[in-house]
Motif scaffolding. Structure first.
Motif, PDB file in Angstrom:
ATOM      1  N   ARG A  20       0.958   5.796 -11.796  1.00 28.23           N
ATOM      2  CA  ARG A  20       1.850   5.711 -10.717  1.00 28.23           C
ATOM      3  C   ARG A  20       2.435   6.963 -10.593  1.00 28.23           C
ATOM      4  O   ARG A  20       3.354   7.705 -11.428  1.00 28.23           O
ATOM      5  N   LEU A  28       9.354   3.938  -3.735  1.00 24.14           N
ATOM      6  CA  LEU A  28       9.421   2.529  -3.739  1.00 24.14           C
ATOM      7  C   LEU A  28      10.745   1.944  -4.235  1.00 24.14           C
ATOM      8  O   LEU A  28      11.542   1.045  -4.072  1.00 24.14           O
ATOM      9  N   ALA A  37      12.490  -3.350  -0.048  1.00 25.55           N
ATOM     10  CA  ALA A  37      11.357  -3.920  -0.652  1.00 25.55           C
ATOM     11  C   ALA A  37      10.508  -5.089  -0.143  1.00 25.55           C
ATOM     12  O   ALA A  37      11.220  -6.032   0.185  1.00 25.55           O
ATOM     13  N   GLN A  38       9.328  -5.155  -0.038  1.00 21.89           N
ATOM     14  CA  GLN A  38       8.592  -5.871   0.772  1.00 21.89           C
ATOM     15  C   GLN A  38       8.763  -7.175  -0.132  1.00 21.89           C
ATOM     16  O   GLN A  38       8.347  -7.186  -1.427  1.00 21.89           O
ATOM     17  N   ASN A  53      10.259  -7.120   6.477  1.00 26.48           N
ATOM     18  CA  ASN A  53       9.371  -6.131   7.052  1.00 26.48           C
ATOM     19  C   ASN A  53       9.543  -5.453   8.172  1.00 26.48           C
ATOM     20  O   ASN A  53       9.121  -4.386   8.525  1.00 26.48           O
ATOM     21  N   TYR A  56      11.946  -2.733   7.356  1.00 26.79           N
ATOM     22  CA  TYR A  56      11.261  -1.737   6.522  1.00 26.79           C
ATOM     23  C   TYR A  56      10.612  -0.635   7.670  1.00 26.79           C
ATOM     24  O   TYR A  56      10.887   0.264   7.645  1.00 26.79           O
ATOM     25  N   GLY A 229       3.745  -2.314  -5.060  1.00 22.11           N
ATOM     26  CA  GLY A 229       3.794  -3.095  -3.687  1.00 22.11           C
ATOM     27  C   GLY A 229       3.034  -3.973  -4.042  1.00 22.11           C
ATOM     28  O   GLY A 229       3.614  -5.408  -4.353  1.00 22.11           O
ATOM     29  N   LEU A 230       1.710  -4.284  -3.591  1.00 24.28           N
ATOM     30  CA  LEU A 230       1.124  -5.336  -3.482  1.00 24.28           C
ATOM     31  C   LEU A 230       0.766  -5.771  -4.896  1.00 24.28           C
ATOM     32  O   LEU A 230       0.549  -4.839  -5.867  1.00 24.28           O
TER      33      LEU A 230
END
Length: 263
Positions: A20, A28, A37-38, A53, A56, A229-230
């Motif tokens: 990372r 992030l 943050a999502q 979203n 963001y 994230g994802l």
């Protein structure tokens, strides 16, 4: 997009550790501190995840590139349904350049013509070509093939004399750009055109697309915890809302284009 490439990735599975980059961690962490943050739609609900979203994208969307004009138009599907399209026309454009179909990302659940307005304008300004952004129907309200039907309707409209005369592009030479879910949509659109013996797009730019319903790759093992994230679970959620539960047997190439003949 080859199986051999995936096989090599799988061979690295046991040796690959998550890396990372500090700049990504910093970004992030900064987004999280600002409440951007999502969110996981499975946990927080689709409406709340969409709200964050939108916030963001509002935070990262500046500056916006200058274009000559932006218009909202409508393409019609074969069933008569309307597909909203945002068209960005650059200041300087040579006559008869290809028009660009643009499909935004967001797991087929997030994103719209406003969240990605800065991307639409940037592509038009940098390329000197008109950009036609499709507001395809999203999950979980609409499952596959609704987004594909919408994209095909926009391609048909871009090939018509009305839009070609109005926006100045060559209707016989169309390009496409898509990111994430949008890259999947662009590639499946090209496969559908091939399957239906319709004129093909002359080129496409595909950015970090989701091309196969796989969660056994080294990247899932290394990064699937969601720390960048994802997560693997969220990708499964996106795929299930789009395609329904995974079915036994070989994958449908039109749904998972990694399995398709791309010649």
């Amino acid at each position: 997009l080859s199986r051999s490439m995936c096989a090599r990735c799988d061979e690295q599975e046991g040796r690959t550790k998550a890396v990372r980059a500090p700049v990504i961690v910093s970004i992030l962490d900064g987004l999280a501190a600002r409440g951007l943050a999502q969110l996981d739609p499975a946990t927080h609900g689709v409406a709340e995840a969409r709200r964050v979203n939108v916030a963001y994208f509002s935070a990262i969307a500046e500056p916006r590139a200058s274009v000559a004009r932006v218009e909202l138009v409508t393409a019609l599907r074969q069933d008569g349904g309307a597909v909203p399209v945002k068209v960005a026309v650059p200041h300087r454009m040579e006559p008869g350049v290809p028009g660009i179909l643009y499909a935004h990302g967001g797991g087929y659940t997030f994103g719209d013509l406003d969240t990605h307005d800065h991307v639409i304008r940037a592509i038009a300004a940098l390329s000197g070509r008109p950009v036609f952004a499709v507001h395809y129907r999203r999950t979980p309200e609409h499952a596959w093939p609704a987004p594909l039907d919408d994209a095909l309707a926009v391609v048909a409209a871009m090939r018509g004399s009305d839009w070609a005369g109005r926006f100045g592009h060559d209707p016989e030479k169309l390009l496409a750009i898509g990111d994430s879910a949008g890259a999947h949509l662009v590639l499946t659109t090209m496969l559908a055109l091939k399957q239906r013996n319709l004129p093909q797009l002359v080129g496409a730019g595909l950015f970090y697309g989701m091309y196969a319903r796989r969660d056994d790759t080294w990247s899932h093992h290394a990064y699937g915890d969601g720390s960048v994230g994802l997560s693997t679970e969220r990708m499964r959620w996106f795929w299930e809302r789009l395609m329904g539960p995974r079915q036994p047997g070989p994958a449908d190439p039109l749904r998972e284009p990694l399995e398709a003949d791309l010649s």
